[in-house]
Design a protein around this motif. Structure first.
Motif, mmCIF file in Angstrom:
data_model
loop_
_atom_site.group_PDB
_atom_site.id
_atom_site.type_symbol
_atom_site.label_atom_id
_atom_site.label_comp_id
_atom_site.label_asym_id
_atom_site.label_seq_id
_atom_site.Cartn_x
_atom_site.Cartn_y
_atom_site.Cartn_z
ATOM 1 N N GLY A 36 -18.376 -11.611 15.526
ATOM 2 C CA GLY A 36 -18.270 -11.842 14.099
ATOM 3 C C GLY A 36 -18.960 -10.800 13.247
ATOM 4 N N TRP A 37 -18.628 -10.855 11.966
ATOM 5 C CA TRP A 37 -19.296 -10.051 10.944
ATOM 6 C C TRP A 37 -19.910 -11.007 9.925
ATOM 7 C CZ3 TRP A 37 -20.186 -4.888 10.839
ATOM 8 C CH2 TRP A 37 -19.460 -4.087 11.725
ATOM 9 N N PHE A 38 -21.132 -10.687 9.545
ATOM 10 C CA PHE A 38 -21.858 -11.456 8.556
ATOM 11 C C PHE A 38 -22.429 -10.482 7.541
ATOM 12 C CE2 PHE A 38 -21.995 -15.579 10.733
ATOM 13 C CZ PHE A 38 -21.576 -15.192 12.002
ATOM 14 N N ARG A 39 -22.901 -10.993 6.414
ATOM 15 C CA ARG A 39 -23.510 -10.116 5.422
ATOM 16 C C ARG A 39 -24.647 -10.835 4.723
ATOM 17 N NH1 ARG A 39 -18.476 -9.818 1.056
ATOM 18 N NH2 ARG A 39 -18.698 -11.950 0.213
ATOM 19 N N GLN A 40 -25.565 -10.025 4.199
ATOM 20 C CA GLN A 40 -26.692 -10.569 3.462
ATOM 21 C C GLN A 40 -26.964 -9.704 2.258
ATOM 22 O OE1 GLN A 40 -30.263 -11.184 5.770
ATOM 23 N NE2 GLN A 40 -31.016 -12.690 4.311
ATOM 24 N N ARG A 46 -28.046 -15.014 4.731
ATOM 25 C CA ARG A 46 -26.980 -14.365 5.487
ATOM 26 C C ARG A 46 -25.774 -15.300 5.509
ATOM 27 N NH1 ARG A 46 -28.635 -11.353 10.944
ATOM 28 N NH2 ARG A 46 -30.160 -10.619 9.400
ATOM 29 N N GLU A 47 -24.585 -14.737 5.306
ATOM 30 C CA GLU A 47 -23.391 -15.568 5.247
ATOM 31 C C GLU A 47 -22.287 -15.023 6.147
ATOM 32 O OE1 GLU A 47 -21.779 -15.668 1.298
ATOM 33 O OE2 GLU A 47 -21.234 -13.548 1.316
ATOM 34 N N PHE A 48 -21.457 -15.920 6.570
ATOM 35 C CA PHE A 48 -20.322 -15.596 7.413
ATOM 36 C C PHE A 48 -19.279 -14.796 6.639
ATOM 37 C CE2 PHE A 48 -16.989 -16.094 10.423
ATOM 38 C CZ PHE A 48 -15.850 -16.460 9.717
ATOM 39 N N VAL A 49 -18.684 -13.796 7.294
ATOM 40 C CA VAL A 49 -17.617 -13.011 6.691
ATOM 41 C C VAL A 49 -16.317 -13.192 7.484
ATOM 42 C CG1 VAL A 49 -16.795 -10.700 6.118
ATOM 43 C CG2 VAL A 49 -19.201 -11.293 5.754
ATOM 44 N N TYR A 95 -24.235 -5.518 6.125
ATOM 45 C CA TYR A 95 -23.260 -6.165 7.000
ATOM 46 C C TYR A 95 -23.744 -6.077 8.443
ATOM 47 C CZ TYR A 95 -19.906 -6.777 3.256
ATOM 48 O OH TYR A 95 -19.276 -7.191 2.108
ATOM 49 N N TYR A 96 -23.669 -7.219 9.130
ATOM 50 C CA TYR A 96 -24.136 -7.331 10.502
ATOM 51 C C TYR A 96 -23.003 -7.735 11.431
ATOM 52 C CZ TYR A 96 -28.776 -7.572 8.342
ATOM 53 O OH TYR A 96 -29.913 -7.319 7.615
ATOM 54 N N CYS A 97 -23.020 -7.149 12.605
ATOM 55 C CA CYS A 97 -22.130 -7.540 13.675
ATOM 56 C C CYS A 97 -22.907 -8.491 14.592
ATOM 57 C CB CYS A 97 -21.708 -6.290 14.445
ATOM 58 S SG CYS A 97 -20.769 -6.566 15.935
ATOM 59 N N ALA A 98 -22.224 -9.499 15.152
ATOM 60 C CA ALA A 98 -22.911 -10.461 16.004
ATOM 61 C C ALA A 98 -21.979 -10.966 17.100
ATOM 62 C CB ALA A 98 -23.414 -11.635 15.176
#
Length: 125
Positions: A36-40, A46-49, A95-98
């Protein structure tokens, strides 16, 4: 254990596009139920994208990005990308990858086990 490294962030004008990439090492991305990708954004949680399922390739998006962002996975390259079009100033965030080992993770931030360091995306008006 997998290591995730994001790239592709930067400064773009509203209406522009960016493509983020998440490269994995240490383990195949195809071994995780969800990527997934998330962003803060500053001062926000932090929220789901977006996320993509290993099982059938199903894609899930936050309502705020649906129709503008596209998540994709390349198992041969061991990468997960996020194509972002029609960017808005409110898309500005890190943006974060998880990666998640949990079959029911989907949009739940707490159910993702491995995270990258993040990449900054700034959209100017």
């Amino acid at each position: 254990q997998v290591q995730l490294v994001e790239s592709g962030g930067g400064l773009v004008q509203a209406g522009g596009s960016l493509r983020l990439s998440c490269a994995a090492s240490g383990r195949s991305l195809s071994s995780y139920y969800f990527m997934g990708w998330f962003r803060q954004a500053p001062g926000k949680e932090r929220e789901f994208v977006a996320t993509i399922s290993r099982r059938d390739g199903s894609r899930y998006y936050a309502d705020s990005v649906k129709g503008r962002f596209t998540i994709s996975r390349d198992n041969a390259k061991n990468t997960v990308d996020l194509q972002m079009n029609s960017l808005k100033p409110e898309d500005t965030a890190v943006y974060y990858c998880a990666a998640s080992n949990r079959v029911y993770a989907v949009r739940n931030t707490d159910l993702y086990d491995y995270w990258g360091q993040g990449t900054q995306v700034t959209v100017s008006s």
